[in-house]
Write an enzyme that holds these catalytic residues in place. Structure first.
Site, mmCIF file in Angstrom:
data_model
loop_
_atom_site.group_PDB
_atom_site.id
_atom_site.type_symbol
_atom_site.label_atom_id
_atom_site.label_comp_id
_atom_site.label_asym_id
_atom_site.label_seq_id
_atom_site.Cartn_x
_atom_site.Cartn_y
_atom_site.Cartn_z
ATOM 1 N N HIS A 242 0.800 -1.236 0.000
ATOM 2 C CA HIS A 242 0.000 0.000 0.000
ATOM 3 C C HIS A 242 0.838 1.294 0.000
ATOM 4 O O HIS A 242 0.774 2.075 -0.932
ATOM 5 C CB HIS A 242 -0.910 0.036 1.236
ATOM 6 C CG HIS A 242 -1.792 -1.152 1.400
ATOM 7 N ND1 HIS A 242 -2.923 -1.384 0.642
ATOM 8 C CD2 HIS A 242 -1.709 -2.204 2.260
ATOM 9 C CE1 HIS A 242 -3.500 -2.499 1.036
ATOM 10 N NE2 HIS A 242 -2.791 -3.018 2.007
HETATM 11 O O1 RIB Z 1 -5.209 -0.231 4.698
HETATM 12 C C1 RIB Z 1 -3.820 -0.195 4.505
HETATM 13 C C2 RIB Z 1 -3.203 0.907 5.297
HETATM 14 O O2 RIB Z 1 -3.445 0.705 6.703
HETATM 15 C C3 RIB Z 1 -1.672 0.964 5.164
HETATM 16 O O3 RIB Z 1 -1.235 2.283 5.333
HETATM 17 C C4 RIB Z 1 -1.218 0.115 6.306
HETATM 18 O O4 RIB Z 1 0.106 0.445 6.724
HETATM 19 C C5 RIB Z 1 -2.198 0.502 7.368
HETATM 20 O O5 RIB Z 1 -1.765 1.739 7.941
#
Ligand code: RIB
Ligand code: CA
Length: 312
Positions: A242
């Protein structure tokens, strides 16, 4: 070319660590500071983890500040089931040599925005938006001084990952997200719709480890731990990486696609709390407050990520 000045607001988290590594490895960017927020794990751990990652990268010159330990109005929800108890499971942890800064993250962001020339500082938000919303609530005048907020958060066609309709960062602090999306600051949003297209496949993790340098080997170990949860959940080879999409946007935006949309945050319904309501088909006529990214050249993304981390 003058490097772009950024502040990384983060809740490490293995994928946050990947984003921090990519930023520290890239000459296009100047990381003015890292501000920790409670999210994946409690604040004491996210702040320590940020220091661990900068030290692994040989960049203890970058200051780390602790920020909010809880959302604006709700109890903290964490994600140890994904990231492990430490938040950085998968790598040998240690106490960072450089202690946390004594100042608070919110004060650091406010002072930096005030002291740097206006519209020259980009806020890279990788966790719940509590710190950034607190900055905007405390000093509304600094909103106009922000160059851009690039945030990982939300989901639309892809739905949610912590509930059927909400992505974790937004779900943890929906009131903070609502403040940020209403602020008027230029926003680029990296939702699950794009992050689910950058998967840490076995081949990619092996390529990363083959760099042989300490950050690459450490990152490979973290990814092998981090991806197991999503591989099981989605039945894929690898899990979504992500947060580094935020940093890749600043380095090579051409690898992404998206459109300007109106985005609103659900803060009332318990059923859909934290949903990002993206007006993709422009049916509301409401002002477009975010550039919403939904596509990426994933090979180009991982070529960049692996090559850059190999430079550290
Ligand atoms: O949903 C994914 C996000 O939530 C990413 O930033 C992960 O690190 C968590 O913070
Ligand atoms: Ca994160």
């Amino acid at each position: 070319m003058t490097p772009r000045k950024i502040i990384i607001d983060t809740d490490p988290g293995q994928d946050d660590a990947a984003a921090i590594m990519l930023a520290l490895a890239s000459p296009e960017l100047e990381v003015l500071g890292i501000t920790a927020v409670a999210g994946n794990v409690p604040l004491a751990l996210t702040a320590r983890n940020a220091g661990i990652v900068t030290e692994i990268c040989g960049r203890s010159d970058v200051p780390v500040f602790a920020g909010a330990s809880a959302p604006l109005k709700r109890k903290l929800v964490t994600a140890e089931h994904v990231h492990g108890k430490t938040g950085l499971d998968g790598v040998e942890l240690f106490e960072p040599a450089r202690p946390l800064e004594t100042g608070n993250a919110v004060d650091f962001i406010i002072e930096t925005l005030r002291n740097e020339p206006e519209r020259t500082v980009t806020l890279c938000a990788l966790g719940p938006l509590t710190n950034i919303a607190t900055v905007f609530e405390r000093v509304p005048g600094v909103v106009a001084r922000v160059k851009e907020i690039v945030l990982m958060g939300g989901g639309f066609f892809e739905g949610g990952n912590i509930t059927p309709s909400a992505e974790f960062n937004i779900y943890v602090d929906p009131e903070a997200a609502d403040i940020v999306f209403r602020s008027g600051a230029p926003i680029t949003m990296m939702p699950l719709d794009v992050t689910h297209k950058v998967l840490t496949t076995r081949a990619r993790v092996q390529r990363l480890r083959a760099n042989g340098n300490r950050p690459s080997v450490a990152m490979a170990g973290m990814l092998e731990f981090f991806e197991r949860f999503d591989e099981q959940k989605y039945g894929t080879d690898g899990g979504p990486l992500h947060d580094p999409t935020v940093i890749a946007w600043l380095i090579d935006p051409g690898m992404f696609g998206g459109r300007d949309c109106n985005v609103r945050i659900e803060t009332g319904s318990e059923l859909t709390l934290g949903a990002t309501v993206v007006d993709w088909w422009k049916v509301t006529g409401l002002p477009e407050n975010a550039f919403v990214v939904d596509s990426v050249d994933s090979e180009r993304f991982f070529d960049l990520f692996i090559e850059r981390v190999g430079r550290l």
